[in-house]
Design a protein around this motif. Structure first.
Motif, PDB file in Angstrom:
ATOM      1  N   THR A   1      14.510  -1.916 -12.227  1.00 57.07           N
ATOM      2  CA  THR A   1      13.959  -2.174 -11.015  1.00 57.07           C
ATOM      3  C   THR A   1      14.414  -3.495 -10.394  1.00 57.07           C
ATOM      4  OG1 THR A   1      12.409  -3.624 -12.345  1.00 57.07           O
ATOM      5  CG2 THR A   1      11.753  -1.050 -11.866  1.00 57.07           C
ATOM      6  N   ALA A   2      15.587  -4.246 -10.735  1.00 53.94           N
ATOM      7  CA  ALA A   2      15.806  -5.459 -10.219  1.00 53.94           C
ATOM      8  C   ALA A   2      16.846  -5.220  -8.979  1.00 53.94           C
ATOM      9  CB  ALA A   2      16.780  -6.288 -11.248  1.00 53.94           C
ATOM     10  N   GLN A   3      16.198  -4.239  -8.030  1.00 53.06           N
ATOM     11  CA  GLN A   3      17.080  -3.777  -6.654  1.00 53.06           C
ATOM     12  C   GLN A   3      15.983  -3.335  -5.797  1.00 53.06           C
ATOM     13  OE1 GLN A   3      19.660  -0.234  -7.698  1.00 53.06           O
ATOM     14  NE2 GLN A   3      17.953   0.471  -9.469  1.00 53.06           N
ATOM     15  N   GLU A   4      16.573  -3.275  -4.478  1.00 57.05           N
ATOM     16  CA  GLU A   4      15.416  -2.817  -3.506  1.00 57.05           C
ATOM     17  C   GLU A   4      15.227  -1.619  -3.404  1.00 57.05           C
ATOM     18  OE1 GLU A   4      16.436  -6.159  -0.098  1.00 57.05           O
ATOM     19  OE2 GLU A   4      18.060  -4.739  -0.309  1.00 57.05           O
TER      20      GLU A   4
ATOM     21  N   VAL B   1       3.032   2.543  -6.072  1.00 55.78           N
ATOM     22  CA  VAL B   1       3.141   3.073  -7.393  1.00 55.78           C
ATOM     23  C   VAL B   1       3.562   1.747  -8.327  1.00 55.78           C
ATOM     24  CG1 VAL B   1       3.883   5.445  -6.581  1.00 55.78           C
ATOM     25  CG2 VAL B   1       5.638   3.637  -6.768  1.00 55.78           C
ATOM     26  N   TRP B   2       3.483   2.340  -9.638  1.00 55.14           N
ATOM     27  CA  TRP B   2       4.071   1.679 -10.628  1.00 55.14           C
ATOM     28  C   TRP B   2       5.020   2.266 -11.474  1.00 55.14           C
ATOM     29  CZ3 TRP B   2       2.669   1.968 -16.007  1.00 55.14           C
ATOM     30  CH2 TRP B   2       1.507   2.558 -16.247  1.00 55.14           C
ATOM     31  N   LEU B   3       5.841   1.679 -12.176  1.00 52.34           N
ATOM     32  CA  LEU B   3       6.944   2.407 -12.833  1.00 52.34           C
ATOM     33  C   LEU B   3       6.927   2.048 -14.401  1.00 52.34           C
ATOM     34  CD1 LEU B   3       9.488   1.822  -9.920  1.00 52.34           C
ATOM     35  CD2 LEU B   3       8.257   3.844 -10.125  1.00 52.34           C
ATOM     36  N   TRP B   4       7.517   2.877 -15.066  1.00 52.68           N
ATOM     37  CA  TRP B   4       7.722   2.463 -16.550  1.00 52.68           C
ATOM     38  C   TRP B   4       8.947   3.249 -17.065  1.00 52.68           C
ATOM     39  CZ3 TRP B   4       7.794   7.051 -19.770  1.00 52.68           C
ATOM     40  CH2 TRP B   4       7.394   8.168 -19.287  1.00 52.68           C
ATOM     41  N   ASP B   5       9.519   2.392 -18.019  1.00 47.89           N
ATOM     42  CA  ASP B   5      10.899   2.865 -18.564  1.00 47.89           C
ATOM     43  C   ASP B   5      12.121   3.321 -17.598  1.00 47.89           C
ATOM     44  OD1 ASP B   5       9.323   2.635 -21.042  1.00 47.89           O
ATOM     45  OD2 ASP B   5       9.834   4.330 -21.700  1.00 47.89           O
ATOM     46  N   THR B   6      12.014   2.559 -16.586  1.00 51.73           N
ATOM     47  CA  THR B   6      13.080   2.974 -15.534  1.00 51.73           C
ATOM     48  C   THR B   6      14.474   3.079 -16.009  1.00 51.73           C
ATOM     49  OG1 THR B   6      13.102   0.862 -14.263  1.00 51.73           O
ATOM     50  CG2 THR B   6      11.420   2.346 -13.769  1.00 51.73           C
ATOM     51  N   ALA B   7      14.895   1.876 -16.856  1.00 53.99           N
ATOM     52  CA  ALA B   7      16.425   1.785 -17.273  1.00 53.99           C
ATOM     53  C   ALA B   7      16.658   2.217 -18.593  1.00 53.99           C
ATOM     54  CB  ALA B   7      16.517   0.232 -17.107  1.00 53.99           C
ATOM     55  N   TYR B   8      15.452   2.824 -19.088  1.00 54.28           N
ATOM     56  CA  TYR B   8      16.009   3.371 -20.747  1.00 54.28           C
ATOM     57  C   TYR B   8      16.707   4.814 -20.429  1.00 54.28           C
ATOM     58  CZ  TYR B   8      15.189   5.006 -25.431  1.00 54.28           C
ATOM     59  OH  TYR B   8      15.416   5.477 -26.694  1.00 54.28           O
TER      60      TYR B   8
ATOM     61  N   GLY C   1       0.835  -4.007 -11.246  1.00 51.23           N
ATOM     62  CA  GLY C   1       1.710  -3.057 -11.355  1.00 51.23           C
ATOM     63  C   GLY C   1       2.993  -3.185 -12.044  1.00 51.23           C
ATOM     64  N   ALA C   2       3.691  -4.252 -11.799  1.00 46.52           N
ATOM     65  CA  ALA C   2       4.806  -4.647 -12.264  1.00 46.52           C
ATOM     66  C   ALA C   2       4.590  -5.399 -13.785  1.00 46.52           C
ATOM     67  CB  ALA C   2       5.662  -5.886 -11.455  1.00 46.52           C
ATOM     68  N   SER C   3       3.410  -5.577 -14.072  1.00 49.77           N
ATOM     69  CA  SER C   3       3.255  -6.382 -15.479  1.00 49.77           C
ATOM     70  C   SER C   3       2.464  -5.048 -16.598  1.00 49.77           C
ATOM     71  CB  SER C   3       1.983  -7.436 -15.350  1.00 49.77           C
ATOM     72  OG  SER C   3       2.639  -8.391 -14.531  1.00 49.77           O
ATOM     73  N   LEU C   4       2.581  -3.920 -16.013  1.00 47.91           N
ATOM     74  CA  LEU C   4       2.175  -2.966 -17.027  1.00 47.91           C
ATOM     75  C   LEU C   4       3.235  -2.569 -18.009  1.00 47.91           C
ATOM     76  CD1 LEU C   4      -0.233  -0.937 -14.446  1.00 47.91           C
ATOM     77  CD2 LEU C   4      -0.905  -2.714 -16.162  1.00 47.91           C
TER      78      LEU C   4
ATOM     79  N   GLY D   1       8.103  -2.100 -12.766  1.00 42.96           N
ATOM     80  CA  GLY D   1       8.193  -2.536 -11.527  1.00 42.96           C
ATOM     81  C   GLY D   1       7.025  -1.890 -10.761  1.00 42.96           C
ATOM     82  N   ALA D   2       6.817  -2.360  -9.387  1.00 37.42           N
ATOM     83  CA  ALA D   2       5.977  -1.709  -8.655  1.00 37.42           C
ATOM     84  C   ALA D   2       6.418  -1.769  -7.087  1.00 37.42           C
ATOM     85  CB  ALA D   2       4.423  -2.357  -8.743  1.00 37.42           C
ATOM     86  N   GLY D   3       5.928  -0.703  -6.378  1.00 35.00           N
ATOM     87  CA  GLY D   3       6.378  -0.686  -4.730  1.00 35.00           C
ATOM     88  C   GLY D   3       5.777   0.574  -4.221  1.00 35.00           C
ATOM     89  N   TYR D   4       6.397   0.805  -2.985  1.00 33.80           N
ATOM     90  CA  TYR D   4       6.103   2.021  -2.373  1.00 33.80           C
ATOM     91  C   TYR D   4       7.067   3.038  -2.532  1.00 33.80           C
ATOM     92  CZ  TYR D   4       3.738  -1.671   0.533  1.00 33.80           C
ATOM     93  OH  TYR D   4       2.946  -2.806   0.922  1.00 33.80           O
ATOM     94  N   ILE D   5       6.548   4.395  -2.471  1.00 36.47           N
ATOM     95  CA  ILE D   5       7.251   5.525  -2.348  1.00 36.47           C
ATOM     96  C   ILE D   5       7.994   5.592  -0.860  1.00 36.47           C
ATOM     97  CG2 ILE D   5       7.366   8.012  -2.164  1.00 36.47           C
ATOM     98  CD1 ILE D   5       6.549   7.142  -5.034  1.00 36.47           C
TER      99      ILE D   5
END
Length: 340
Positions: free
Chosen positions: A98-101, A85-92, A122-125, A65-69
């Motif tokens: 990332t399916a939340q606000e 920012v973009w994010l990786w492995d958030t649910a591992y 960002g959300a596609s990386l 996912g991607a978003g703002y701090i």
């Protein structure tokens, strides 16, 4: 805040939208206001129970996912509110994807999104791009990192160039200076692979792939990015150069392989299996930095014009987004979580 969760594994119908309290931010973490969430096949395999059972009482899906701090922990100095920012492995091994606000995540999983890159990029990386990076850097013959010129003089064969990992591999290999050959299954996918930057595109349903690759690379290809090893290994052995490398990044359930040992042995072929979640920490950090450098150079764009069509869904239709991935939607499935 709105969040999508599941409490048991199963089909997309196990996903439900609920209201949750906005989480507090402990030390070493930041809170991100998610703008766009990316859906990958691995997210569907986790939700279905194919790759693992439930580790938590409830799970928010989606690794990328991607978003703002939105807020930072008391000890966090490297991030400020409002940074993109973009994010990786958030649910591992963690209950919150990332399916939340709003998502609270350790700072290691947060990467500054270059100003020129969209949240869609960002959300596609995450899963696809970090996987693709490792497929191109795992070979003992090098390079161990990518940058412009790192693959100059080498030829890379990417099987499945219209998929998300194949797309990222084409973009990264092209950025690093390689000649890129890719295989696809239709004229429409061929156009997408060309849009991504592939120099040569082969329709494996209508063309003799080995003959075409040999004509294009008479001395063989140095690297093969492999989506279906069992189906392609005989071809791969035929077209790979001595001391070349085959990097395998996915599986077909129940797949087993009869190995053409002689061909692999006499060519000193290296076969790597690339699973981004368990990549060594130093290799993951190198992949994150390398991918972000390519993003900053404008090499990782998404959308049909760049070889990766976008299918969009709002957060409350996350189940439909997962179903779209499962039925093999061509391109990238993204969820708009917040207005941006």
């Amino acid at each position: 805040m709105k969040a999508v969760i599941y409490k048991q594994t199963g089909g997309p119908e196990v996903l439900q939208v609920i209201d949750k309290a906005i989480p507090q931010v402990p030390p070493g973490h930041v809170r991100v206001r998610i703008a766009v969430s990316g859906v990958n096949p691995t997210d569907c395999r986790s939700r279905s129970g194919q790759s693992a059972g439930m580790k938590f009482d409830e799970q928010v899906p989606n690794q990328d996912g991607a978003g703002y701090i939105d807020a930072v922990g008391a000890d966090v100095r490297e991030w400020t509110v409002g940074q993109r920012v973009w994010l990786w492995d958030t649910a591992y091994n963690r209950p919150s994807g990332t399916a939340q606000e709003y998502l609270v995540i350790p700072t290691r999983h947060v990467v500054a999104l270059p100003d020129t890159a969209s949240f869609d990029v960002g959300a596609s990386l995450g899963i696809p791009a970090l996987t693709a990076y490792r497929t191109l850097t795992a070979s003992e013959s090098g390079p161990d990192s990518l940058r412009p010129g790192a693959l100059t003089g080498s030829t890379v064969l990417v099987h499945g160039g219209a998929g998300a990992v194949g797309h990222a591999a084409i973009q990264l290999a092209r950025w690093a200076g390689a000649t890129v050959i890719t295989t696809v299954s239709s004229p429409e996918k061929a156009q997408l692979a060309r849009n991504a930057g592939a120099h040569h595109v082969i329709n494996y349903r209508t063309e003799d792939v080995a003959a075409r690759v040999t004509a294009l690379a008479p001395d063989g290809v140095q690297r093969i990015v492999e989506i279906d090893l069992a189906a392609n290994i005989a071809l791969d052995v035929e077209v790979i150069t001595p001391n070349g490398a085959i990097s395998v990044y996915t599986f077909i359930t129940g797949d087993t392989l009869k190995t053409p040992t002689l061909g692999l042995l006499t060519k000193n072929v290296q076969i790597d299996f690339i699973y981004t979640y368990t990549t060594r920490a130093d290799q993951k950090e190198q992949a994150v930095a390398g991918v972000n450098a390519a993003v900053a150079d404008g090499a990782m764009e998404v959308g049909t014009d760049h070889g990766l069509p976008i299918a969009r869904y709002p957060l409350h239709r996350t189940a439909e987004a997962h179903a779209a991935v499962e039925r093999g939607t061509v391109g990238k499935v993204l969820i708009d979580v917040a207005h941006h």
